[in-house]
Structures are given as C-alpha cells and as structure tokens.
Design an enzyme around this catalytic site. Structure first.
Site, PDB file in Angstrom:
ATOM      1  N   VAL A  62      33.559 -50.860  14.029  1.00 19.90           N
ATOM      2  CA  VAL A  62      32.396 -51.718  14.243  1.00 19.90           C
ATOM      3  C   VAL A  62      31.137 -50.878  14.052  1.00 19.90           C
ATOM      4  O   VAL A  62      30.992 -49.816  14.656  1.00 19.90           O
ATOM      5  CB  VAL A  62      32.408 -52.353  15.660  1.00 19.90           C
ATOM      6  CG1 VAL A  62      31.153 -53.195  15.882  1.00 19.90           C
ATOM      7  CG2 VAL A  62      33.656 -53.220  15.848  1.00 19.90           C
ATOM      8  N   VAL A  86      35.712 -51.995  21.224  1.00 15.62           N
ATOM      9  CA  VAL A  86      35.124 -51.164  20.162  1.00 15.62           C
ATOM     10  C   VAL A  86      33.665 -51.574  19.922  1.00 15.62           C
ATOM     11  O   VAL A  86      32.780 -50.727  19.759  1.00 15.62           O
ATOM     12  CB  VAL A  86      35.973 -51.269  18.868  1.00 15.62           C
ATOM     13  CG1 VAL A  86      35.312 -50.529  17.724  1.00 15.62           C
ATOM     14  CG2 VAL A  86      37.365 -50.706  19.107  1.00 15.62           C
ATOM     15  N   ALA A 107      28.274 -46.670  16.085  1.00 14.67           N
ATOM     16  CA  ALA A 107      29.512 -47.262  15.549  1.00 14.67           C
ATOM     17  C   ALA A 107      30.648 -46.853  16.471  1.00 14.67           C
ATOM     18  O   ALA A 107      30.482 -45.985  17.327  1.00 14.67           O
ATOM     19  CB  ALA A 107      29.786 -46.752  14.139  1.00 14.67           C
ATOM     20  N   LYS A 108      31.766 -47.467  16.332  1.00 14.95           N
ATOM     21  CA  LYS A 108      32.973 -47.028  17.037  1.00 14.95           C
ATOM     22  C   LYS A 108      34.165 -47.558  16.263  1.00 14.95           C
ATOM     23  O   LYS A 108      34.062 -48.573  15.555  1.00 14.95           O
ATOM     24  CB  LYS A 108      33.000 -47.585  18.463  1.00 14.95           C
ATOM     25  CG  LYS A 108      33.810 -46.740  19.394  1.00 14.95           C
ATOM     26  CD  LYS A 108      33.028 -45.504  19.809  1.00 14.95           C
ATOM     27  CE  LYS A 108      33.826 -44.597  20.713  1.00 14.95           C
ATOM     28  NZ  LYS A 108      32.982 -43.502  21.216  1.00 14.95           N
ATOM     29  N   GLY A 109      35.290 -46.871  16.408  1.00 16.52           N
ATOM     30  CA  GLY A 109      36.499 -47.335  15.738  1.00 16.52           C
ATOM     31  C   GLY A 109      37.682 -47.112  16.645  1.00 16.52           C
ATOM     32  O   GLY A 109      37.580 -46.416  17.660  1.00 16.52           O
TER      33      GLY A 109
END
Ligand code: NAD
Length: 420
Positions: A62, A86, A107-109
């Site tokens: 995201v 996320v 962001a994050k994953g």
C-alpha cells in the site's frame, strides 16, 4: 468509503488522523484525499514447498501518498497481515517521514505467512516472488522497501537481487536495510533501537530520571527490542523483564541481557533460555518499572493494560501499540506517564534508511559515527518540536506528533494542487 481497509487497525489510524485534522482545522472536503492511500496492490505469491507441492500466499503493498517523493516503508511477513493493517501502517509511515522532514510518503507491505514455518529455501522463494510481482509498482523514485516484522537484511538482499536481475543492472537504492556487503549502510540494523534509546534518554531528562540505575521492561525481542535491551543495559538500566512470541522472563534483580542475546542468536527465539524466571507474557508491560517498551506488534496496550501500567515513560518502539481507548485512559490518569509516540519513537529506522538511500544514489558512503550523529540531530529536532507543540496546544505527545506530520503533507498537497 473504501471498505477494503475496514478493521481495527485502520480504524485506529483513521481516528488518530481525524483528531489531528480537527486540531489543524483541515476542511472536511480535503480530508479524504489526505487519509486514503493513493494505491493498494494485492498479489498472489505461489512457491514450491521443499516437498515439491505448490502453495500460494497473499501479499500486499500500500502506497499512501507520493506528494513529497517516493513512498517508503517496511515489508512484514506475519500470520496476521491483512490489507487494513498494511494500509494503517502506510499512514503512520507518512506522518513519521513528514515529521522527520524526509522526502517520502508512507508505504507498507506484507505477506500473510508465518515465516517461522518456512525453510530458508522457501523463504527465499517467497521473498523473490513477492518482489517479482511488485516490480511494475516500485522503483528507487516510486517506492522503496525496507525490513519490518519477520523480514531482515537477507530478505532485502533477495528483493534487491530480484529487482536488479529484471533491470539488467545492480539497483541498490531499490531497498534499504540491506547487508553492508551489497550497498547497505553502516548502522541500519541497530538504527531503530538506538533511536528509541536516544529518545528514552531525552524523555528521562525531561522527567529528571537517571537511566543509570533505572528499570525497564521490553515486550518483543526481535531487531528493535533486542537492540533497545542492549543499549539500556549498557547505560546501566536494569532490564527486569522481556518477552517474545515464545516466552517471557522476569527477574527483579535484572536480566543478563548479553547472555540472552547470545542465546537468541543461536536459537532464534527466547523459548528454552530458562525455566526458573518464566513469567506471564500478558503481564510484561504492567510490571512496576521506570520505562516500558512495547516493541512487538500493534494494539498490545489496550484500555486494561493502560490502567495497570506502572511506568514513568512509555516508549512506543512498535508501530501502533496503543489503542485509541488506551490513549483515553492514559490521558485521564492523574500520574502522567511520559509517552514517546510510535511515529517519533521508532523513526530512527526510516531515518537511517533515508541515509542509506542517499548514499546508494550517490554511491558515496559515510562512516557510522557520521550516521549516528546525523540521526540524533534529526531525532532531537523532531522530539523538541513535538513536546513544544504538545505544551503549547495542551494536547498529547501523540496528537502533537501526528499534527506535525500531517501538516506538512497537507501543505504540500495544497501547494501542488489537483488537476482542474
Ligand atoms: P522482528 O520480527 O525482528 O521482532 C518482532 C518481535 O516481536 C519478535 O521477538 C517476536 O517474537 C515478538 N512478538 C510477536 N508477537 C508478539 C506478542 N504477541 N507478544 C510478545 N512478543 C511478540 O520485528 P522488529 O523489526 O523488531 O519490529 C518490531 C516492531 O517495531 C514492529 O511493530 C515494527 O513495525 C516496528 N518497527 C520496526 C522497525 C525496524 O527497523 N525493524 C522500524 C520501525 C518500527
């Protein structure tokens, strides 16, 4: 709106955002643009198991906003990963990067997997497949990944290698938190924990607590928690209790942190270190001490734990450890606990990641001393800005930190405008 993110973690991030947007008096019609992620990608990651069978894992990335530069954020391998979690983590990354004045959005994953059940070969296959699926959506000027729960330097090396094979040349700046041997920076592995400890020492100065002889408890003994334990131990603080997902230990005389670090280096987890000092993991944070450090996962400090905390400083090394309800309980307590909110407390990780990215882009590398000095300078600047705003507006440190982060993103979005 945007039902896909619904869940307790995104709900928490959304409420924190609303509280800050109210303080900043951001008009209602400008809020959704600031709140909801620009892009969310879901991928399926099939791999062969060691026994030859095929298994598929779900993965996400995201990207919250690209207004200030590329997005930046970790990748988490954990059983609990879902798109709402996320997305919430991507928001917190945005406010954190902005608070630290870094040229990034958040962001994050993550992949929904228990990494402890994978063999090294399966872990490599899954890491490579995840990056392969995301190649069209990431890049050194679009989105730069880093380690988080369940991932480490080795996983970053596989990500970088997979991306570089596709690009036809070595692109070290596609990820941070890599081994130093392939473009990583000095000091990144310890950066988050060292930054947490640096701000604990600043908070201790504020409440006139001497770290030498103080006491601490730490929940989570991975990259961040183990470094905080070591750093506090070296400053003469007695670490009374620690825990991870396999065991919890409590010794009122203080734990032998160097011996425990050695044990975990060999065995990977705390389980099996001792049978005499075992304690209830749920009680770790509420043991009487000067400094409590949640360094594991989100939402471990709920309203019940908040009532029972017996610390003077709550240093939020983990992302999102304190629920909205717990925040209300903490605000109402007569004995004010000094809270170092997550987006400030653990910002050392992304700050040194930024240094790594800059060094990779320039192919010009710095000494560790320079990195740590620059890190402390940036963290001090953010720390004193947050506590000054909290005092000035009569708000919590968390709300002040979120306001500092959100304000810059809001201003930048306004200045850049929307297509007519
Ligand atoms: P890690 O995977 O290295 O360690 C996580 C630790 O938490 C492990 O010891 C695990 O056993 C423990 N844990 C998991 N569930 C638990 C539970 N229910 N109770 C007690 N312990 C539990 O991860 P990490 O990199 O140390 O990250 C820890 C936290 O810090 C996360 O919230 C992460 O988002 C945050 N963080 C990490 C970095 C970084 O640079 N690694 C940067 C900023 C924030």
């Amino acid at each position: 709106m945007f039902d896909i993110y619904r869940g307790p973690v995104f709900d928490m991030a959304r409420k924190q955002f609303s509280q800050a947007a109210d303080v900043l008096e951001i008009p209602q019609d400008e809020r959704d643009r600031l709140l909801y992620p620009k892009r969310a990608v879901a991928v399926t990651c099939p791999i062969h198991r060691d026994d030859g069978s095929t298994v598929v894992f779900e993965g996400y990335r995201v990207q919250h906003h690209l207004t200030l530069g590329p997005t930046k954020g970790g990748v988490r391998f954990a059983k609990t990963v879902d798109i709402g979690e996320v997305a919430a983590l991507s928001l917190w990354m945005s406010w954190k990067c902005s608070l630290m004045n870094l040229p990034y959005g958040g962001a994050k994953g993550g992949i929904r997997v228990d990494p402890y059940t994978l063999s090294p070969r399966e872990l490599e296959a899954l890491s490579r497949r995840y990056m392969q699926e995301l190649i069209p959506f990431v890049g050194p000027h679009t989105d730069v990944m880093a380690p988080d729960i369940g991932t480490n330097e080795q996983v970053m090396a596989w990500f970088m290698d997979t991306y570089s094979n596709d690009a036809g040349c070595t692109v070290t700046e596609i990820v941070t938190g890599k081994p130093v041997s392939c473009g990583g920076t000095q000091g990144r592995r310890e950066a988050t924990g060292k930054g947490v400890t640096h701000l604990i020492s600043r908070a201790a100065e504020e409440i006139k607590l001497n770290l030498n002889g103080a006491t601490a408890v730490i929940q989570g003994f991975g990259n961040v928690g183990s470094v905080v334990a070591t750093e506090l131990h070296e400053r003469g603080t007695k670490v009374l209790a620690i825990s991870d997902h396999t065991a919890a230990y409590h010794d009122p005389k203080g734990l032998d942190i160097p011996a425990i670090i050695k044990y975990v280096e060999k065995h990977g987890v705390l389980k099996g270190y001792s049978s005499e000092i075992l304690t209830d993991p749920k009680k770790i944070l509420t043991i009487k001490c000067d400094i409590a450090v949640p360094a594991a996962i989100e939402r471990t400090v709920d309203e019940h734990i908040a009532k029972e905390l017996q610390c003077k400083i709550l240093a939020e090394a983990a992302n999102g450890p304190t629920t909205i309800e717990a925040d209300a309980v903490l605000a109402a307590r007569p004995d004010k606990i000094f809270i170092i909110p997550d987006i400030l407390c653990n910002s050392g990780g992304v700050t040194v990641s930024y240094f790594e990215w800059v060094q990779d882009l320039q192919q010009f590398f710095w000494e560790e001393e320079e990195i740590i000095n620059r890190l402390k300078k940036l963290m001090d600047k953010a720390f004193y800005r947050v506590i000054a705003l909290a005092k000035e507006r009569g708000i919590s440190n968390r709300l002040a930190a979120t306001c500092c982060g959100l304000e810059r993103v809001h201003q930048a979005k306004k200045a850049r405008g929307l297509f007519p």
